[in-house]
Scaffold this active site. Structure first.
Site, PDB file in Angstrom:
ATOM      1  CE  LYS A   4      45.252  29.589 -25.262  1.00 28.60           C
ATOM      2  NZ  LYS A   4      44.186  29.686 -26.254  1.00 28.60           N
TER       3      LYS A   4
HETATM    4  N1  PMP Z   1      40.601  25.172 -28.151  1.00 31.64           N
HETATM    5  C1  PMP Z   1      41.100  26.301 -28.656  1.00 31.64           C
HETATM    6  C2  PMP Z   1      41.430  26.360 -30.111  1.00 31.64           C
HETATM    7  C3  PMP Z   1      41.328  27.407 -27.827  1.00 31.64           C
HETATM    8  O1  PMP Z   1      41.829  28.537 -28.338  1.00 31.64           O
HETATM    9  C4  PMP Z   1      41.005  27.322 -26.460  1.00 31.64           C
HETATM   10  C5  PMP Z   1      41.260  28.493 -25.545  1.00 31.64           C
HETATM   11  N2  PMP Z   1      40.273  29.493 -25.692  1.00 31.64           N
HETATM   12  C6  PMP Z   1      40.460  26.124 -25.965  1.00 31.64           C
HETATM   13  C7  PMP Z   1      40.294  25.069 -26.847  1.00 31.64           C
HETATM   14  C8  PMP Z   1      40.122  25.977 -24.527  1.00 31.64           C
HETATM   15  O2  PMP Z   1      41.296  25.941 -23.756  1.00 31.64           O
HETATM   16  P1  PMP Z   1      41.359  26.505 -22.278  1.00 31.64           P
HETATM   17  O3  PMP Z   1      40.388  25.724 -21.476  1.00 31.64           O
HETATM   18  O4  PMP Z   1      42.776  26.277 -21.853  1.00 31.64           O
HETATM   19  O5  PMP Z   1      41.017  27.943 -22.344  1.00 31.64           O
END
Ligand code: PMP
Length: 298
Positions: A149
């Site tokens: 991330k």
């Molecule tokens: N995919 C991407 C590309 C993201 O940046 C995110 C976070 N906003 C998610 C999926 C969802 O992840 P999370 O549930 O951990 O926020």
């Protein structure tokens, strides 16, 4: 409002990073978006794990051990004082020179912002959202693992622009082979004949914390789940569809590429999972305060 910057709390309008920070110059860094529900920092340990795992892949040394960063997050949230918050934790490579070389950035920076967020107007949660598939493909897993991330979101931003150009708010992103990956900042789920499906991380999905929570709720409800490789056929013929993410939470999807999904209304399993999530997000995490129903500290 105060922002945590490298160990100090400063008023938001005075919070600064260097223009030589490689997070700014190159998107070289990692981040987390975390929600606080009624004083509970939802799945904080999992967010911290993902942050440190992402940093490990980038050979980025987070200048605090995990327990001290956790304490800094708790303090930032405590100072903000609201029962419900959205917290952004950013670790950037730090200031270097104008070249790419991360070794010339001696001191990574940590920034923690505790605020609120509303990504979509509330009617989308009751009526459902429309998506389109866009031409921009998710960066292949073999080029940049989607589990990292990082601060580099251009691929996703290009997809978001395409969706907006097409007159809708969100995009379905395919991977380079044409399999479903995810939305621009949210994971994608669909339901067919009582079973819940979501693209695997190998197909290009971030391992979302919300995604994992929804899979846990489904399993607790006895709903069979599967992660894998799916195509748009699977979406078009689904009974229900929804997206998940920390910012967006669980958003029903009722139309994709002009096809009506299921009845065209948010589906019953989506509603049950949203209900289960309401409970999970208040009970799974680090509870730092308890509040009365009217939002006062208990
Ligand atoms: N995919 C991407 C590309 C993201 O940046 C995110 C976070 N906003 C998610 C999926 C969802 O992840 P999370 O549930 O951990 O926020």
């Amino acid at each position: 409002m105060q922002v945590y910057v490298d160990g100090a709390f400063v008023p938001a309008e005075e919070a600064r990073i260097s223009v030589f920070d490689h997070g700014f110059l190159y998107g070289d860094g990692v981040f987390e978006g975390i929600r606080v529900y009624d004083g509970n920092i939802f799945r904080l340990p999992q967010h911290l794990q993902r942050l440190y795992d992402s940093a490990q892949c980038l050979l980025l040394r987070i200048p605090l051990p995990q327990d001290e960063l956790r304490d800094a997050i708790v303090e930032t949230v405590t100072r903000r004082g609201l029962p419900n918050q959205y917290v952004r934790v950013v670790v950037s490579r730090g200031a270097g020179d104008l070249g790419l070389n991360p070794r010339l950035c001696p001191q990574p920076s940590i920034i923690i912002i505790a605020d609120t967020i509303a990504l979509y107007p509330s009617h989308f949660y009751t009526e459902g959202l429309e998506l389109v598939t866009v031409a921009t493909r998710r960066t292949p897993t073999w080029a940049l693992d989607p589990r990292i991330k990082s601060l580099n979101y251009l691929n996703n931003i290009l997809a978001k622009i395409e969706a907006q150009q097409a007159g809708v708010l969100e995009a379905v992103m395919l991977n380079s082979e044409g399999y479903l990956a995810e939305c621009t900042a949210d994971n994608l789920f669909f339901v067919r004949h009582g079973q819940l499906y979501t693209p695997s991380t190998a197909a290009g999905a971030l391992q979302g914390i919300t995604r994992d929570g929804v899979l846990d709720i489904a399993q607790a409800l006895g709903v069979p789940t599967a992660e894998g490789l799916f195509t748009r056929y699977d979406l078009y013929t689904a009974d229900e569809c929804f997206m998940t993410g920390t910012g967006a939470e669980i958003v029903p999807v009722v139309r994709i590429d002009g096809r009506t999904i299921g009845t065209g209304q948010p589906g019953p399993l989506t509603a049950r999972l949203r209900q289960g999530f309401e409970h999970l997000c208040r009970h799974d995490g680090v509870q730092i305060a308890t509040y009365t129903p009217d939002g006062a500290l208990a």
